[in-house]
Design an enzyme around this catalytic site. Sequence first.
Site, short mmCIF file in Angstrom:
data_model
loop_
_atom_site.label_atom_id
_atom_site.label_comp_id
_atom_site.label_asym_id
_atom_site.label_seq_id
_atom_site.Cartn_x
_atom_site.Cartn_y
_atom_site.Cartn_z
N LYS A 186 23.97 43.65 56.80
CA LYS A 186 23.48 45.03 56.86
C LYS A 186 22.08 45.13 56.27
CE LYS A 186 28.07 47.12 56.22
NZ LYS A 186 28.13 48.00 57.40
N ARG B 45 38.23 46.35 61.79
CA ARG B 45 39.24 46.32 62.85
C ARG B 45 39.98 44.99 62.87
NH1 ARG B 45 34.57 47.56 67.03
NH2 ARG B 45 33.90 48.56 65.10
#
Length: 499
Positions: free
Chosen positions: A276, A350
């Site tokens: 990130k 996920r």
Amino acid sequence: MSDAIKVGFVPLSSAARGILVVFCDDGLKIGPATAKTLGGAGELVKRAAAAASFKGKSASALDILAPEGLKVERLIVIGTGKAGGLKANDFLKFGGMAASKLKAGSSAMTIVAELPEGAMSSEQAVGIASGLRLRAYKFDRYKTKKKDGEEGTLRADISLAVGDAAAAKKAFASAGAIVDGVIIARDLVNEPPNVLYPEEFARRAGQLKKLGVKIEVLDVKAMQKLGMGALLGVGQGSARPSRTVIMRWDGGKKGEAPVAFVGKGVCFDTGGISIKPAGSMEDMKGDMGGAACVVGLMHALAARKAKVNAVGAIGLVENMPDGNAQRPGDIVTSMSGQTIEIINTDAEGRLVLADVLWYVAKRVKPKFMVDLATLTGAIMVALGTEHAGMFSNNDELAERLLTAGVESGEKVWRMPLGPEYDKLIDSQFADMKNTGGRHGGSITAAQFLQRFVDGTPWAHLDIAGTAMGAPKTDINQSWGSGYGVRLLDRLVADHYERK
């Protein structure tokens, strides 16, 4: 767990002390017990209201310092608006407003829990008590100094003057357990990542044993044996080993299928190899907001002895970029046997949920599953920070969640699922890929999760905009909001708890 304030219930006739809080409608009308408490100061309120253009509108307040004729420090009049138009959540807000008037240090407050037409019900008074505690929450355990102008520690003793003190006290025993659950969730989200890593998170969840919750902790070896390759792939770059925690509360009928709640617990998310940007990466300590909610919810259910069988399951990992970290292009095998091509290592939540959902669906066989996850930035683009995104394969469950959201004030908005979106996560090298591209990002994430529920009635709540850094409200001034505890407790109480 510490509380900034102590709340007790006393008869309506009790003498006021410290700060006095009373209520009026939009005609400045007050109840008989309030009028008796104010005595001659009632005229003072009318004069002050005229001077301040106070009309008694809902959630407005009139603050009078050192009121003449009253042996209290301050008199606060809170407007309730039009008579008969009040909802349960309004009383939470009134409690929050009262708490906002408290200052640092030790203080006392008396709240006359009366509307113009008479004493508030026990449930309404309990709403005020809950709002007081939720608003007064503050996470400052790591501060050793206070800056100039910064609020210090609050210690307040608050008395709610009610029509039936015994009934209100009994009702608050249950409501207070829910507040405790919210505070636990807030604490977990607010903790720094060097303190709260997977093993420590699992240890804290294990404290629910004191309430009769059965705890099972799966370590890396156990998860390898189960074939949880998706979850383990996320955590393989971290020096902190991953964990999965299964919590069981057996408060319902023996042998009855439980309700189940699954939480994403990424204790810190760098993005892994797909790292990130540095800006605001510190916020990624909150990427376990879903798991925090599940722990808080399980506390609430157990502490109030909910008559339901419930399972909470959380996958706990750190997503770090060391030499052993998962790479874009890797293919992992999930517990379900389905294979997943890793396109972006920052689409990691996920993967964690995939294995935990499959475990719960196959091993627990619940009535339904609700998962919560700070899953996508895309949901904030779509819904902002006022609603969590809801995806579901079951209309009845979705409608119940929508209703519980309105009732609790923790709102959800249903988003679409469909085969057209599902095609976006097909992979040419594996059964699926872990991201479907930029468009519809929150939807393709939900489509991914749906492949691991095995037909179980299921709802996915994307809480990226509501679990952390959400706008401050009358009942929450914290960075970590504890979102989801009250929502899901209401869902259980309204529809699945044995009456």
